[in-house]
Design an enzyme around this catalytic site. Structure first.
Site, PDB file in Angstrom:
ATOM      1  N   ALA A   1       0.847  -1.198   0.000  1.00  0.00           N
ATOM      2  CA  ALA A   1       0.000   0.000   0.000  1.00  0.00           C
ATOM      3  C   ALA A   1       0.879   1.243   0.000  1.00  0.00           C
ATOM      4  CB  ALA A   1      -0.898  -0.021   1.231  1.00  0.00           C
ATOM      5  N   ASN A   2       0.274   2.407   0.051  1.00  0.00           N
ATOM      6  CA  ASN A   2       1.040   3.647   0.213  1.00  0.00           C
ATOM      7  C   ASN A   2       0.247   4.604   1.090  1.00  0.00           C
ATOM      8  OD1 ASN A   2      -0.630   5.446  -1.531  1.00  0.00           O
ATOM      9  ND2 ASN A   2      -0.043   3.922  -3.058  1.00  0.00           N
TER      10      ASN A   2
END
Ligand code: C5P
Length: 407
Positions: free
Chosen positions: A215-216
């Site tokens: 994810a970010n």
């Protein structure tokens, strides 16, 4: 759309007053200032302390408040704001409004006001059906007062159901937004009327195995603010969003996705559009094969080798598409170095009209934060914009996009 709006919230005395606390949160979450006025009845159900704490404002309760009335406070409350919202609105309060009774602060404000009024009635179904109430509703509607609800369902009184429940806070928020939009439409202030705008927002999640993912830190705040601003400007809006913690913007067609591949598909389905703004932080890579079992430590002390593949570049695919490319295509470039150089290269490579470039080095606090400092990079040059909150950045981007489209 509610950002920067000043809303006087009149809370009158009904059990639904407890929902007004959530309503205050919802309005503030959308950037509105909420100035609360409570009737004596309302204070039997919830306290001015709770209301004031949530609104972060003084709560007005008294028509004969010596301090507030030094400068005729009830007239100021009635005039200097964008909307008067009454939630809940009791049958009694509606009756007083119809007859112009002004025997407390709330009714004095309502008699003196010249700003739009939105009322969310809440009462027992028998009171709602009573001919007196129905006539009052008709009179108030004819006078231009907007109503939201009441809804049908279970009452606080045991075993009673029917029409009389106050609408849920998010429905009231949507009604307030629609009211502002209608007013802007009447004033010919909707530059994107009849246009379709497609926006991507948030991160993507790329599964590694059934319990882990890549994810970010994208929060989706900028993309969601753009969707709201485009709707406020009159557009039909499709928002393709990765996993975010934000509420769906009201009156926007939201398509929720998880991976880049799903986002790509949703964007293709959502097109054609006059404007597309790709604000999502799409993961560059995904796993070559997604494991169906949780990856376990094998005892060797060595981490597993994760084989990855590049994700499709949605922006670039659309940018080079012969038939689906929107008239105005806008990408984002989140960089930690060589901001403008990288943005220019992206503009060329992905065939976009503009790149909104922002420095996402941790020290800037932009990723996940409420403020943004951007540079608008186009073929004709680079513009530095001052720091603004993301809602304001969104409004200005949308205003510029409308200008570009409308010539
Ligand atoms: O190349 P980079 O990821 O920095 O480009 C950012 C821009 O490209 C953003 O507008 C983003 O939404 C878009 N993008 C995309 N699909 C990808 C990667 C980025 O649409 N796979």
């Amino acid at each position: 759309m509610l950002s920067g709006k000043e809303i006087v919230l009149i809370i009158s005395g009904g059990i639904a007053a407890y929902k007004s606390l959530d309503l205050i949160r919802r309005l503030k979450e959308r950037g509105a200032r909420v100035i609360p006025v409570m009737t004596n009845g309302a204070q039997e159900f919830i306290t001015p302390l709770a209301v004031g704490a949530l609104a972060a404002e003084n709560v007005f309760t008294d028509l004969f408040d010596r301090e507030a009335e030094q400068d005729v406070g009830h007239i100021r409350l009635a005039r200097d704001h964008d909307l008067i919202l009454i939630a809940p609105t009791t049958a009694n309060l509606m009756a007083k409004m119809v007859h112009g009774i002004a025997d407390d602060l709330a009714t004095a404000v309502l008699l003196a006001t010249d700003v739009p009024v939105l009322a969310a009635p809440a009462m027992n179904p028998k009171m709602w059906q009573n001919e007196a109430t129905q006539r009052n509703v008709k009179t108030l509607t004819e006078r231009g007062i907007a109503l939201v609800g009441p809804a049908s369902g279970e009452m606080a009184e045991r075993g009673e159901t029917g029409v009389g429940r106050m609408s849920e806070p998010l429905e009231i928020v949507a009604a307030a937004e629609a009211l502002f939009r209608d007013r802007a439409a009447r004033n010919g202030q909707l530059p994107l009327a009849g246009r379709h705008v497609l926006i991507t927002s948030g991160p993507t999640h790329e599964p590694i195995d059934p319990v882990r993912y890549i994810a970010n830190r994208s929060s989706g705040k900028q993309g969601h603010a753009l969707a709201e601003a485009a709707y406020a400007a009159g557009a039909r809006v499709t928002l393709v969003s990765g996993p975010v913690e934000l509420p769906d913007p009201s009156s926007v067609d939201v398509v929720r996705v998880e991976t880049a591949a799903e986002m790509m598909k949703a964007v293709e389905t959502g097109l054609p559009a006059d404007i597309a703004i790709m604000a999502a932080a799409v993961a560059d890579w995904r796993m070559a094969t997604e494991g169906t079992q949780k990856i376990k430590k094998d005892g060797s002390g060595k981490p597993p080798a994760l084989e990855m593949r590049e994700n499709p570049d949605i922006l670039s695919t659309i940018g080079h598409h012969v038939s689906l490319r929107p008239e105005l295509l806008i990408g984002f470039a989140a960089e930690t170095q060589d901001l403008v150089k990288n943005a220019r290269a992206k503009l060329e490579r992905k065939n976009t009209d503009w790149i909104i470039a922002n420095d996402v080095s941790p020290a800037t606090g932009i990723m996940g934060g409420d403020a943004n400092t951007i540079r608008l990079v186009s073929k004709s040059g680079v513009e530095d914009w001052p720091q603004m909150d993301k809602a304001e950045v969104a409004r200005r981007i949308i205003a510029r996009a409308a200008e570009a489209l409308n010539g």
